[in-house]
Motif scaffolding. Structure first.
Motif, PDB file in Angstrom:
ATOM      1  N   CYS A  74      54.021 -70.110 -26.808  1.00 58.06           N
ATOM      2  CA  CYS A  74      55.784 -69.638 -26.167  1.00 58.06           C
ATOM      3  C   CYS A  74      56.167 -69.559 -24.815  1.00 58.06           C
ATOM      4  N   MET A  75      57.407 -69.903 -24.514  1.00 58.03           N
ATOM      5  CA  MET A  75      57.989 -70.037 -23.025  1.00 58.03           C
ATOM      6  C   MET A  75      59.200 -69.749 -22.846  1.00 58.03           C
ATOM      7  N   GLN A  76      59.594 -69.764 -21.659  1.00 60.44           N
ATOM      8  CA  GLN A  76      61.007 -69.091 -20.757  1.00 60.44           C
ATOM      9  C   GLN A  76      61.823 -70.641 -20.670  1.00 60.44           C
ATOM     10  N   GLU A  77      63.173 -70.613 -21.486  1.00 61.77           N
ATOM     11  CA  GLU A  77      64.458 -71.286 -20.919  1.00 61.77           C
ATOM     12  C   GLU A  77      64.596 -71.795 -19.500  1.00 61.77           C
ATOM     13  N   LEU A  78      64.946 -72.592 -19.659  1.00 65.93           N
ATOM     14  CA  LEU A  78      65.999 -72.606 -17.910  1.00 65.93           C
ATOM     15  C   LEU A  78      67.310 -71.772 -17.771  1.00 65.93           C
ATOM     16  N   PRO A  79      67.366 -70.619 -16.662  1.00 63.29           N
ATOM     17  CA  PRO A  79      68.110 -69.816 -17.396  1.00 63.29           C
ATOM     18  C   PRO A  79      69.155 -70.389 -16.435  1.00 63.29           C
ATOM     19  N   VAL A  80      69.986 -70.895 -17.087  1.00 65.75           N
ATOM     20  CA  VAL A  80      71.444 -71.652 -16.665  1.00 65.75           C
ATOM     21  C   VAL A  80      72.563 -70.975 -16.850  1.00 65.75           C
ATOM     22  N   PRO A  81      73.575 -71.382 -15.559  1.00 62.46           N
ATOM     23  CA  PRO A  81      74.516 -70.090 -15.644  1.00 62.46           C
ATOM     24  C   PRO A  81      75.131 -70.568 -16.623  1.00 62.46           C
ATOM     25  N   ASN A  82      76.095 -69.430 -17.483  1.00 66.87           N
ATOM     26  CA  ASN A  82      76.861 -69.533 -18.670  1.00 66.87           C
ATOM     27  C   ASN A  82      76.134 -69.499 -20.117  1.00 66.87           C
ATOM     28  N   SER A  83      75.035 -70.512 -19.861  1.00 64.14           N
ATOM     29  CA  SER A  83      74.082 -70.464 -21.308  1.00 64.14           C
ATOM     30  C   SER A  83      74.018 -69.335 -22.313  1.00 64.14           C
ATOM     31  N   LEU A  84      74.230 -69.636 -23.939  1.00 70.13           N
ATOM     32  CA  LEU A  84      73.878 -68.803 -24.463  1.00 70.13           C
ATOM     33  C   LEU A  84      72.630 -68.138 -24.268  1.00 70.13           C
ATOM     34  N   LYS A  85      72.748 -66.585 -24.326  1.00 69.41           N
ATOM     35  CA  LYS A  85      71.863 -65.323 -23.834  1.00 69.41           C
ATOM     36  C   LYS A  85      71.620 -65.454 -25.406  1.00 69.41           C
ATOM     37  N   MET A  86      70.524 -64.364 -25.248  1.00 69.06           N
ATOM     38  CA  MET A  86      69.622 -63.541 -25.585  1.00 69.06           C
ATOM     39  C   MET A  86      69.132 -64.198 -27.474  1.00 69.06           C
ATOM     40  N   CYS A  87      68.696 -65.642 -26.694  1.00 71.31           N
ATOM     41  CA  CYS A  87      68.415 -66.852 -28.425  1.00 71.31           C
ATOM     42  C   CYS A  87      66.637 -67.273 -28.232  1.00 71.31           C
ATOM     43  N   VAL A  88      66.480 -67.368 -29.572  1.00 63.66           N
ATOM     44  CA  VAL A  88      65.056 -67.620 -29.533  1.00 63.66           C
ATOM     45  C   VAL A  88      65.710 -69.482 -29.802  1.00 63.66           C
ATOM     46  N   ARG A  89      64.677 -69.629 -29.573  1.00 59.38           N
ATOM     47  CA  ARG A  89      64.020 -71.495 -30.223  1.00 59.38           C
ATOM     48  C   ARG A  89      63.401 -72.175 -30.228  1.00 59.38           C
ATOM     49  N   ILE A  90      63.239 -73.024 -31.545  1.00 60.51           N
ATOM     50  CA  ILE A  90      62.181 -73.835 -32.344  1.00 60.51           C
ATOM     51  C   ILE A  90      61.664 -75.023 -31.681  1.00 60.51           C
ATOM     52  N   MET A  91      60.632 -75.838 -31.855  1.00 62.73           N
ATOM     53  CA  MET A  91      60.838 -77.134 -31.331  1.00 62.73           C
ATOM     54  C   MET A  91      58.889 -77.277 -32.501  1.00 62.73           C
ATOM     55  N   MET A  92      59.455 -77.928 -33.413  1.00 57.94           N
ATOM     56  CA  MET A  92      58.047 -77.575 -34.711  1.00 57.94           C
ATOM     57  C   MET A  92      57.992 -79.116 -34.262  1.00 57.94           C
ATOM     58  N   HIS A  93      56.388 -79.276 -34.121  1.00 60.92           N
ATOM     59  CA  HIS A  93      55.969 -81.077 -34.098  1.00 60.92           C
ATOM     60  C   HIS A  93      55.388 -81.520 -35.859  1.00 60.92           C
ATOM     61  N   VAL A  94      55.900 -82.200 -36.489  1.00 58.20           N
ATOM     62  CA  VAL A  94      55.518 -82.395 -37.828  1.00 58.20           C
ATOM     63  C   VAL A  94      55.694 -83.442 -37.998  1.00 58.20           C
TER      64      VAL A  94
END
Length: 123
Positions: A74-94
């Protein structure tokens, strides 16, 4: 070949239950749409926006049978101004023989705005 499979979902509140439930929903959809088996996964990165901190979203993966030994971080996204809030992102390496165009990336709820250009996404 290892391919990255992306997904994102918004969470309605910063609680452990909401975070785990949303992350599990996203993981299940990404796994089902791409027919992913745990043994084919090299690793998974899960990031959250800075307003999500009540739980580690990786706990959701441990609710899925057979996924105990898949490395996840787990990690934190960059807090870019005006970006989508309350978001979970996944990158799965398959490990897969599928081409980039055959990969189904999954964006759910408010996160659909992140990649509307992915016409092959069935979510």
């Amino acid at each position: 070949m290892i391919r990255g499979m992306r997904g994102a979902i918004t969470v309605n509140q910063n609680t452990e239950e909401a975070i785990i439930t949303a992350t599990e929903e996203l993981l299940v959809k990404l796994i089902d749409e791409n027919h992913i088996l745990p043994d084919l996964v090299a690793s998974i990165f899960i990031s959250t926006t800075e307003d999500i901190n009540a739980a580690f979203p990786a706990k959701a993966l441990r609710n899925l049978e057979g996924w105990t030994y898949v490395p996840v971080m787990c990690m934190q996204e960059l807090p870019v101004p005006n970006s989508l809030k309350m978001c979970v992102r996944i990158m799965m390496h398959v490990n897969t023989t599928h081409s980039q165009e055959e990969i189904i990336h999954v964006y759910l709820k408010g996160a659909k705005v992140l990649r509307p250009d992915l016409s092959n996404s069935l979510a």
